[in-house]
Write an enzyme that holds these catalytic residues in place. Structure first.
Site, short mmCIF file in Angstrom:
data_model
loop_
_atom_site.label_atom_id
_atom_site.label_comp_id
_atom_site.label_asym_id
_atom_site.label_seq_id
_atom_site.Cartn_x
_atom_site.Cartn_y
_atom_site.Cartn_z
N ASN A 50 -36.57 -3.51 -16.79
CA ASN A 50 -35.71 -2.37 -15.93
C ASN A 50 -34.78 -2.19 -17.13
O ASN A 50 -33.85 -2.77 -17.39
CB ASN A 50 -35.16 -2.56 -14.77
CG ASN A 50 -33.97 -1.48 -14.32
OD1 ASN A 50 -34.13 -0.43 -15.27
ND2 ASN A 50 -33.19 -1.74 -13.38
N TRP A 51 -35.00 -0.91 -18.06
CA TRP A 51 -34.20 -0.73 -19.26
C TRP A 51 -32.96 -0.13 -18.81
O TRP A 51 -31.89 0.13 -19.86
CB TRP A 51 -35.06 0.17 -20.16
CG TRP A 51 -35.81 -0.39 -21.33
CD1 TRP A 51 -36.34 -1.92 -20.74
CD2 TRP A 51 -36.62 -0.04 -22.30
NE1 TRP A 51 -37.27 -2.42 -22.10
CE2 TRP A 51 -37.50 -1.22 -22.67
CE3 TRP A 51 -36.54 1.01 -23.04
CZ2 TRP A 51 -38.16 -0.90 -23.88
CZ3 TRP A 51 -37.32 1.29 -24.26
CH2 TRP A 51 -38.13 -0.06 -24.52
N LYS A 52 -32.55 0.42 -17.54
CA LYS A 52 -31.45 0.75 -17.04
C LYS A 52 -31.07 2.23 -18.00
O LYS A 52 -32.12 2.81 -18.57
CB LYS A 52 -30.25 -0.06 -16.85
CG LYS A 52 -30.85 -1.12 -15.96
CD LYS A 52 -29.72 -2.23 -15.75
CE LYS A 52 -30.30 -3.38 -14.87
NZ LYS A 52 -29.35 -4.26 -14.24
N HIS A 79 -32.26 0.41 -6.30
CA HIS A 79 -31.56 -0.73 -7.24
C HIS A 79 -30.11 -0.70 -6.46
O HIS A 79 -29.56 0.28 -6.37
CB HIS A 79 -31.76 -0.21 -8.52
CG HIS A 79 -31.47 -1.31 -9.50
ND1 HIS A 79 -29.93 -1.89 -9.75
CD2 HIS A 79 -31.92 -2.49 -10.22
CE1 HIS A 79 -29.99 -2.78 -10.41
NE2 HIS A 79 -31.20 -3.10 -10.91
N GLU A 128 -27.59 -0.99 -8.34
CA GLU A 128 -26.68 -0.05 -9.11
C GLU A 128 -26.69 1.36 -8.49
O GLU A 128 -25.87 2.19 -8.59
CB GLU A 128 -27.11 0.00 -10.37
CG GLU A 128 -26.65 -1.33 -11.18
CD GLU A 128 -27.55 -1.95 -12.26
OE1 GLU A 128 -28.08 -1.02 -12.78
OE2 GLU A 128 -27.33 -2.98 -12.58
N GLU A 179 -33.01 -9.12 -5.64
CA GLU A 179 -32.17 -8.99 -6.82
C GLU A 179 -30.58 -9.43 -6.31
O GLU A 179 -29.84 -8.46 -5.86
CB GLU A 179 -31.93 -7.77 -7.55
CG GLU A 179 -33.29 -7.37 -8.22
CD GLU A 179 -33.19 -6.50 -9.45
OE1 GLU A 179 -33.72 -6.80 -10.52
OE2 GLU A 179 -32.62 -5.64 -9.32
N GLY A 223 -26.93 -9.18 -14.44
CA GLY A 223 -26.11 -9.24 -15.82
C GLY A 223 -25.15 -9.81 -15.79
O GLY A 223 -24.04 -9.90 -16.64
N SER A 238 -30.38 -11.74 -14.09
CA SER A 238 -30.34 -12.62 -15.06
C SER A 238 -31.55 -13.75 -15.57
O SER A 238 -31.48 -14.75 -15.82
CB SER A 238 -29.10 -13.61 -14.89
OG SER A 238 -28.09 -13.01 -15.16
N GLY A 245 -33.83 -7.16 -16.53
CA GLY A 245 -32.92 -6.12 -17.01
C GLY A 245 -32.85 -6.37 -18.46
O GLY A 245 -33.54 -6.10 -19.45
N GLY A 246 -31.60 -6.96 -18.90
CA GLY A 246 -31.24 -7.11 -20.21
C GLY A 246 -32.33 -7.76 -21.04
O GLY A 246 -32.37 -7.01 -22.24
P1 13P Z 1 -30.36 -8.53 -15.90
O1 13P Z 1 -31.84 -8.98 -15.89
O2 13P Z 1 -29.81 -8.11 -16.85
O3 13P Z 1 -29.24 -9.36 -15.00
O4 13P Z 1 -30.66 -7.21 -14.86
C1 13P Z 1 -31.55 -7.40 -13.58
C2 13P Z 1 -31.68 -6.28 -13.00
O5 13P Z 1 -30.78 -5.45 -12.51
C3 13P Z 1 -33.08 -5.48 -12.97
O6 13P Z 1 -33.22 -4.43 -12.15
#
Ligand code: 13P
Length: 251
Positions: A12-14, A98, A100, A168, A174, A213, A234-235
């Site tokens: 997920n590149w957000k 998600h 967020e 999640e 993050g 993470s 994510g990251g």
């Molecule tokens: P991180 O891997 O950066 O913690 O993000 C997880 C995430 O929200 C994937 O949707």
């Protein structure tokens, strides 16, 4: 015990990635095509601006997904994208619910359910996210909260083909914090049971991803847990070398 379901490692590149990031996507696609991801299926969900180009670069082995969709097909909804539009651009997956979006856009379980149904209608697989906050976990309410999210946001028409569930924990996203192996195992076992109750025909086959993470150095331990059928990353999905190292944990 290895998962009996085909694992999925999704990135997920957000809100990260200009056109220049497509070179990283090309490296991921090349790695997946030469088998670097082992037996895992792989997907990347870039920002919508990169979707169509990402589909061209990804080729047949790396799926591309959206990060959100509107519940409706079309209409006067400035700024929204329908699941049909994502499908038309070549997406095969879409993330819905998600944390967020639940937090920043006030998305309710009912809206998330409608978005998942929109994904099904358009022929996309929904990656539906659930997870508790730190306060909820500390108050001993994690199973309660997540159970309720599942009950109210998983559509009855869900199957192993059109739904992927992603657990999640919000406090792990993050932050570099991850739950213990025992806590992940307990939550994924709980989610498997809930899915089997809600979806007597398909619940056993729905993949349950862990997200929060996930990094190359903790992926093998997380992905070896019973009922962890992959990861939502994510990251670490922004770097081809890290994403491929995570996917290769399923080798
Ligand atoms: P991180 O891997 O950066 O913690 O993000 C997880 C995430 O929200 C994937 O949707």
């Amino acid at each position: 015990m290895p998962s009996p379901r085909t694992p999925l490692v999704a990135g997920n590149w957000k809100m990260h990635g200009l056109s220049s990031a497509l070179s990283e996507l090309a490296v991921i696609a090349e790695g997946v095509a030469r088998g670097a991801a082992g037996r895992a299926s792989c997907a990347i969900c870039p920002p919508a601006t990169l979707l169509a180009k990402a589909v061209e670069i990804a080729g047949p082995d790396l799926a591309i997904g959206g990060q959100d969709c509107a519940p409706r097909v079309f209409g006067a909804h400035t700024g929204d994208l329908s699941a049909e539009m994502l499908n038309d651009a070549g997406a095969r997956y879409v993330i819905v619910g998600h944390s967020e979006r639940r937090e920043n856009h006030g998305e309710t379980d009912a809206l998330v359910l409608a978005k998942a149904e929109a994904a099904f209608r358009a022929g996309l697989t929904a990656i539906l996210c659930v997870g508790e906050t730190r306060d909820e976990r500390d108050a001993g309410r994690a199973f309660d909260v997540v159970g309720r999210q599942v009950e109210h946001s998983v559509p009855p028409a869900s199957t192993a083909d059109n739904l992927v569930l992603a657990y999640e924990p919000v406090w792990a996203i993050g932050t570099g914090l991850v739950p213990t192996v025992d806590d992940v195992a307990a939550m994924h076992q709980f989610l498997r049971e809930r899915l089997q109750t809600l979806l007597p025909d398909g619940g056993a086959g729905v993949r349950i991803l862990y997200g929060g993470s996930v990094k190359p150095d903790n992926a093998a331990a997380l992905l070896a847990i019973n009922n962890v059928d992959g990861a939502l990353v994510g990251g670490a999905s922004l770097k081809a070398i890290d994403f491929l190292a995570i996917a290769a944990s399923y080798r």
